[in-house]
Motif scaffolding. Structure first.
Motif, PDB file in Angstrom:
ATOM      1  N   TYR A 299       0.817  -1.209   0.000  1.00  0.00           N
ATOM      2  CA  TYR A 299       0.000   0.000   0.000  1.00  0.00           C
ATOM      3  C   TYR A 299       0.855   1.264   0.000  1.00  0.00           C
ATOM      4  CZ  TYR A 299      -3.621  -3.317   1.384  1.00  0.00           C
ATOM      5  OH  TYR A 299      -4.479  -4.385   1.435  1.00  0.00           O
ATOM      6  N   LEU A 300       2.083   1.156   0.508  1.00  0.00           N
ATOM      7  CA  LEU A 300       2.981   2.306   0.552  1.00  0.00           C
ATOM      8  C   LEU A 300       3.861   2.419  -0.687  1.00  0.00           C
ATOM      9  CD1 LEU A 300       4.040   2.022   4.302  1.00  0.00           C
ATOM     10  CD2 LEU A 300       2.507   3.721   3.302  1.00  0.00           C
ATOM     11  N   GLU A 301       3.792   1.441  -1.581  1.00  0.00           N
ATOM     12  CA  GLU A 301       4.662   1.421  -2.755  1.00  0.00           C
ATOM     13  C   GLU A 301       4.466   2.654  -3.613  1.00  0.00           C
ATOM     14  OE1 GLU A 301       7.420  -0.171  -5.675  1.00  0.00           O
ATOM     15  OE2 GLU A 301       7.111  -0.411  -3.507  1.00  0.00           O
ATOM     16  N   GLN A 303       3.720   5.783  -2.871  1.00  0.00           N
ATOM     17  CA  GLN A 303       4.398   6.984  -2.378  1.00  0.00           C
ATOM     18  C   GLN A 303       5.910   6.804  -2.310  1.00  0.00           C
ATOM     19  OE1 GLN A 303       3.546   7.229   2.275  1.00  0.00           O
ATOM     20  NE2 GLN A 303       1.677   6.717   1.135  1.00  0.00           N
ATOM     21  N   ARG A 304       6.368   5.555  -2.316  1.00  0.00           N
ATOM     22  CA  ARG A 304       7.806   5.308  -2.324  1.00  0.00           C
ATOM     23  C   ARG A 304       8.381   5.271  -3.746  1.00  0.00           C
ATOM     24  NH1 ARG A 304       7.419   0.261   1.991  1.00  0.00           N
ATOM     25  NH2 ARG A 304       7.321   1.526   3.907  1.00  0.00           N
ATOM     26  N   ARG A 305       7.593   4.752  -4.679  1.00  0.00           N
ATOM     27  CA  ARG A 305       8.062   4.620  -6.068  1.00  0.00           C
ATOM     28  C   ARG A 305       6.874   4.849  -6.999  1.00  0.00           C
ATOM     29  NH1 ARG A 305       9.507   0.352  -9.873  1.00  0.00           N
ATOM     30  NH2 ARG A 305       8.369  -1.160  -8.589  1.00  0.00           N
ATOM     31  N   PRO A 306       6.471   6.105  -7.143  1.00  0.00           N
ATOM     32  CA  PRO A 306       5.238   6.390  -7.889  1.00  0.00           C
ATOM     33  C   PRO A 306       5.358   6.303  -9.398  1.00  0.00           C
ATOM     34  CG  PRO A 306       6.240   8.431  -7.163  1.00  0.00           C
ATOM     35  CD  PRO A 306       7.046   7.317  -6.545  1.00  0.00           C
ATOM     36  N   GLU A 307       6.565   6.322  -9.919  1.00  0.00           N
ATOM     37  CA  GLU A 307       6.739   6.497 -11.366  1.00  0.00           C
ATOM     38  C   GLU A 307       5.990   5.480 -12.223  1.00  0.00           C
ATOM     39  OE1 GLU A 307       9.866   8.583  -9.183  1.00  0.00           O
ATOM     40  OE2 GLU A 307       9.252   6.462  -9.194  1.00  0.00           O
ATOM     41  N   PRO A 308       6.061   4.166 -11.944  1.00  0.00           N
ATOM     42  CA  PRO A 308       5.359   3.223 -12.834  1.00  0.00           C
ATOM     43  C   PRO A 308       3.856   3.464 -12.897  1.00  0.00           C
ATOM     44  CG  PRO A 308       6.977   2.059 -11.498  1.00  0.00           C
ATOM     45  CD  PRO A 308       6.871   3.446 -10.938  1.00  0.00           C
TER      46      PRO A 308
END
Length: 318
Positions: A299-301, A303-308
């Motif tokens: 669920y936090l992915e 905000q940690r790696r939004p690019e994809p």
């Protein structure tokens, strides 16, 4: 940082197992509401408190976060037991329930809305029925997507009838129960999605599978899953066969990006893989999140790696 899980499950008496099964059925059928602890103002976002009806009239509460000059809209919902602001799993009673699976840390969704806003998207985010500040319905039970599908359609109708948003290009950002509800809505109300351009789905899950993994972590023998289902049916009237998101995925006909923690201790990779395989279009992508066993990290992915995911929205909402 995530918390470790216990490798050796406890040995339980039959009476204790029955108590555990009843507790699981109660919590699954009617999970305690998570409070709306955070606000878009924490990220210096202008926003409006909004309320609108679900398809069947249940009052839903949410935030509309405008992006000046943008004609693109993301509608976001949330997982079971969460609210639109996340879940305070660092506090009791949520911590004791989720820490054994390595998920004893907070999930705060406000940074997600900041990222979407700064990327040029208007955002509507709302609490599903029986969650957050939204209305109680259906005896207070959570139906794993059957009734919550009406909330998904209600949010679409609200945006399509609201001044200033009715002509916006729409994408969906649906998480766990919210993603199951979206799949279910596409099955029940396919016409509602004719002008929806894409979906980012975070960790949809088949209820039978996640509950079986919960039982294993609690030391309950695998063959007691049938007893758990019976408890759930007595609590909600809904059995596992009616809430199979893998079957609902066959009715997804918009470009779809799915994301899932590969080694999530509460599910198995084949579950989301089957959903992905069942989506009957070519415009789809499955992203695995590695390096953790905690579901909350999925669920936090964003905000940690939004690019994809931002690239997916940009591709189909431009």
């Amino acid at each position: 940082m995530t918390e470790g899980t216990t490798n050796e499950a406890p040995r339980l008496s039959n009476d204790h197992i029955n108590d555990v099964l009843q507790q699981f059925a109660d919590r699954f059928g009617q999970p305690q509401r998570s409070p709306v602890l955070h606000s878009p103002s924490e990220q210096n976002l202008d926003y409006e408190d909004v309320t609108f009806p679900s398809l069947d009239g249940v009052p839903l509460e949410g935030w509309f976060i405008p992006a000046a000059g943008s004609n693109k809209l993301i509608i976001a919902n949330h997982p079971m037991g969460f609210s639109r602001s996340g879940i305070p799993t660092q506090f009791e009673p949520w911590h004791s329930r989720w820490a054994p699976s390595g998920n004893g840390f907070e999930v705060n969704f406000i940074p997600d809305y900041k990222i979407l806003h700064d990327a040029g998207y208007n955002v509507l985010t709302y609490d599903l029925r029986n969650h957050g500040f939204s209305g109680a319905a259906n005896g207070g039970i959570v139906s794993s997507g059957i009734f919550e599908a009406r909330d998904v359609v209600g949010a679409l109708q609200y945006m399509r009838n609201r001044d200033g948003t009715r002509d916006m290009t729409i994408g969906l950002f649906s998480r766990c129960l919210g993603c199951n509800a979206t799949f279910s809505a596409m099955t029940q109300f396919p016409e509602a999605f004719n002008e929806v351009h894409c979906l980012v789905g975070i960790q949809p899950v088949t209820p039978q599978i996640i509950l079986a993994h919960h039982l294993a972590l609690a030391g309950v023998p695998a063959n007691r899953i049938e007893d758990l289902e019976q408890y759930i049916v007595l609590r909600t009237g809904i059995g596992f066969s009616r809430t199979d998101a893998r079957e609902w995925a066959k009715h997804v006909h918009i470009p779809t990006f799915l994301s899932q923690v590969h080694d999530d201790v509460l599910t198995q990779p084949s579950d989301v893989q089957t959903m992905f395989d069942n989506i009957p279009i070519a415009e789809k992508k499955l992203q695995w999140v590695y390096g953790t066993t905690a579901r909350w990290d999925g669920y936090l992915e964003f905000q940690r790696r939004p690019e994809p995911m931002l690239e997916w929205f940009e591709q189909y909402l431009s």
